[in-house]
Design an enzyme around this catalytic site. Structure first.
Site, PDB file in Angstrom:
ATOM      1  N   SER A 182       0.826  -1.205   0.000  1.00  0.00           N
ATOM      2  CA  SER A 182       0.000   0.000   0.000  1.00  0.00           C
ATOM      3  C   SER A 182       0.862   1.258   0.000  1.00  0.00           C
ATOM      4  O   SER A 182       0.569   2.230  -0.718  1.00  0.00           O
ATOM      5  CB  SER A 182      -0.912   0.006   1.230  1.00  0.00           C
ATOM      6  N   ASN A 183       1.947   1.255   0.782  1.00  0.00           N
ATOM      7  CA  ASN A 183       2.802   2.433   0.861  1.00  0.00           C
ATOM      8  C   ASN A 183       3.682   2.608  -0.371  1.00  0.00           C
ATOM      9  O   ASN A 183       4.306   3.653  -0.538  1.00  0.00           O
ATOM     10  CB  ASN A 183       3.671   2.370   2.120  1.00  0.00           C
ATOM     11  N   LYS A 240       0.251 -10.769   6.822  1.00  0.00           N
ATOM     12  CA  LYS A 240       0.457  -9.403   7.296  1.00  0.00           C
ATOM     13  C   LYS A 240      -0.923  -8.863   7.617  1.00  0.00           C
ATOM     14  O   LYS A 240      -1.762  -8.685   6.727  1.00  0.00           O
ATOM     15  CB  LYS A 240       1.130  -8.537   6.229  1.00  0.00           C
ATOM     16  N   SER A 294      -3.001  -5.791   8.979  1.00  0.00           N
ATOM     17  CA  SER A 294      -2.931  -4.354   9.244  1.00  0.00           C
ATOM     18  C   SER A 294      -4.175  -3.815   9.923  1.00  0.00           C
ATOM     19  O   SER A 294      -4.324  -2.605  10.074  1.00  0.00           O
ATOM     20  CB  SER A 294      -2.696  -3.598   7.926  1.00  0.00           C
ATOM     21  N   GLY A 337       0.987  -5.336  10.938  1.00  0.00           N
ATOM     22  CA  GLY A 337       0.984  -4.468   9.770  1.00  0.00           C
ATOM     23  C   GLY A 337       1.158  -3.005  10.090  1.00  0.00           C
ATOM     24  O   GLY A 337       0.962  -2.155   9.209  1.00  0.00           O
TER      25      GLY A 337
END
Length: 334
Positions: A84-85, A203, A205, A229
Site C-alpha cells: 500500500s505504501n 500481514k 494491518s 501491519g
C-alpha cells in the site's frame, strides 16, 4: 534495466510455477536458510518501501537505489515492495516488475524481498506472482481482492488464495488491510489457509490484537507466521507471539523499530514499552492522519528521498507539514 515479460501464456506460467516449486531452495532465490520450525523465517522488521517518483511522476530508480543504500546499515529482515505504501495501484505492470528487479539487484542476499502481487482476479494474481518470482522476489504478498466486496465470502477467498498458492513458485503471505480494501480477511479463512504448505504467514494491518493473538494461538501447530501491519501495535503483537512487523514508519524510523524488535525478543518489556509510546503518534501521522504524502515528507527530514506521490494523491499543505513536524518533534525524533 532488465524488463521482464508480462505476456507469458497462462499454461507456460503454470508450468514454470510447478518447476520452481519442485526445485531445491537455493534455485528459488530464497535468501536465507529456514528459521527454527519455519520453512522461511520472517522474524524481524520489514519496511514497506515507498516508491520514489520524479517531479514528472516517473518512477525514479536512482532514488530508489539511493534509499536502499541508506537502509543498508539498518538490521531489517528484508524489504516489502509494491504494498500500500508503495502506491502499488498506481503502477503499471511493467513498472511493478522493474521495481522488483531494481530492489533485488540492490538488496543483499541475506535480506528477504517480499513483493505485492495481489490482483482482483485469481488468474491475474497467479500470472503476476509468477512474474514477481522471475524478477527476484522471495515471497509474494497477496492482498485480498475487494472490488466485488459483497461476493468475497470466506469460501470465495479460500478458493482464491488456495489456487494462487498452488500455482506460486515462491511462498506466499496473506495480506489483510481493511482500511484500504474495506474487507477484513475472515479469521476462519486465515485458519484454513494456514494449513496450505505454500502459505507461510499473514500481514495483518487491521490492528485488532485479539484477532492477531487468536491467529498465533490457533496456528501454533502450522508453519505459519503472523506479521503486525503497523508500528502502532507492534509491541502488543510481539507480546502475543507475532513474528515481526511490516511497518510504514520503518521507512522513516527504521533503526528505532529494529531496536523495539530486539527489546521485545530480549524480554526487556519496560524499555520496549517506553520506546513504543514514542512511536505511536508518529506512526498515526504517517498512516491514518496524513497517509503516503505524510510518509514521504517525513522521510526527507531523516535523510531519505521522499519526493512526490503519483496523482491523484496530493501533497500536504503547509499547515499539515507543520503539524506533521510537530508530531515527530514532540516525541523526541526531531
Amino acid at each position: 534495466m532488465v524488463v521482464l515479460s508480462t505476456r507469458l501464456t497462462s499454461p507456460l506460467r503454470l508450468t514454470l510455477a510447478a518447476l520452481c516449486r519442485a526445485a531445491p531452495r537455493q534455485h528459488r532465490g530464497l535468501s536465507t536458510p529456514s528459521g527454527p520450525g519455519h520453512s522461511l523465517n520472517l522474524g524481524g522488521i520489514f519496511p514497506p518501501l515507498a516508491t520514489p517518483f520524479s517531479p514528472t511522476q516517473e518512477v525514479d530508480y536512482a532514488q530508489l537505489e539511493g534509499n536502499l543504500r541508506r537502509y543498508a546499515s539498518i538490521p531489517f529482515r528484508g524489504m516489502v515492495v509494491l504494498g500500500s505504501n508503495g502506491e502499488y495501484p498506481y503502477l503499471a505492470p511493467r513498472e511493478r516488475l522493474e521495481v522488483v528487479n531494481c530492489v533485488r539487484r540492490a538488496l543483499p542476499r541475506d535480506r528477504l524481498l517480499l513483493a505485492g502481487s495481489g490482483c482482483e482476479s485469481t488468474q491475474a494474481t497467479i500470472e503476476l506472482t509468477v512474474s514477481m518470482a522471475e524478477a527476484g522476489a522471495d515471497v509474494a504478498l497477496v492482498v485480498t481482492p475487494c472490488y466485488y466486496r459483497g461476493a468475497m465470502t470466506s469460501a470465495a477467498l479460500v478458493q482464491h488464495y488456495t489456487q494462487v498458492a498452488d500455482a506460486s513458485p515462491i511462498p506466499m503471505v496473506l495480506y489483510s488491510v481493511p482500511a484500504n480494501t474495506g474487507l477484513d480477511l475472515p479469521l476462519e479463512a486465515v485458519l484454513t489457509l494456514a494449513q496450505h504448505p505454500n502459505i507461510i504467514g499473514i500481514k495483518d494491518s487491521g490492528g485488532d490484537v485479539t484477532r492477531m493473538g487468536l491467529m498465533v494461538h490457533k496456528t501454533r501447530q502450522e508453519d505459519f507466521q503472523v506479521l503486525a501491519g503497523s508500528a502502532g501495535f507492534l509491541l502488543a503483537s510481539y507480546a502475543l507471539g507475532a513474528s515481526g512487523g511490516v511497518c510504514a514508519l520503518a521507512n522513516v524510523l527504521g533503526a528505532p523499530l529494529c531496536q523495539l524488535d530486539r527489546l521485545c525478543r530480549g524480554g526487556h518489556w519496560q524499555e520496549a514499552r517506553d520506546l513504543q509510546h514514542r512511536l505511536i503518534e508518529p506512526n498515526m501521522a504517517v498512516t491514518r492522519r496524513f497517509g503516503i504524502p505524510g510518509l514521504k515528507k517525513a522521510m526527507e527530514w531523516f535523510g531519505y528521498y521522499g519526493g512526490p506521490c503519483r496523482a491523484p494523491l496530493a501533497p500536504l499543505s503547509p499547515p499539515q507539514v507543520e503539524e506533521l513536524r510537530g508530531t515527530f518533534s514532540a516525541n523526541g525524533w526531531l
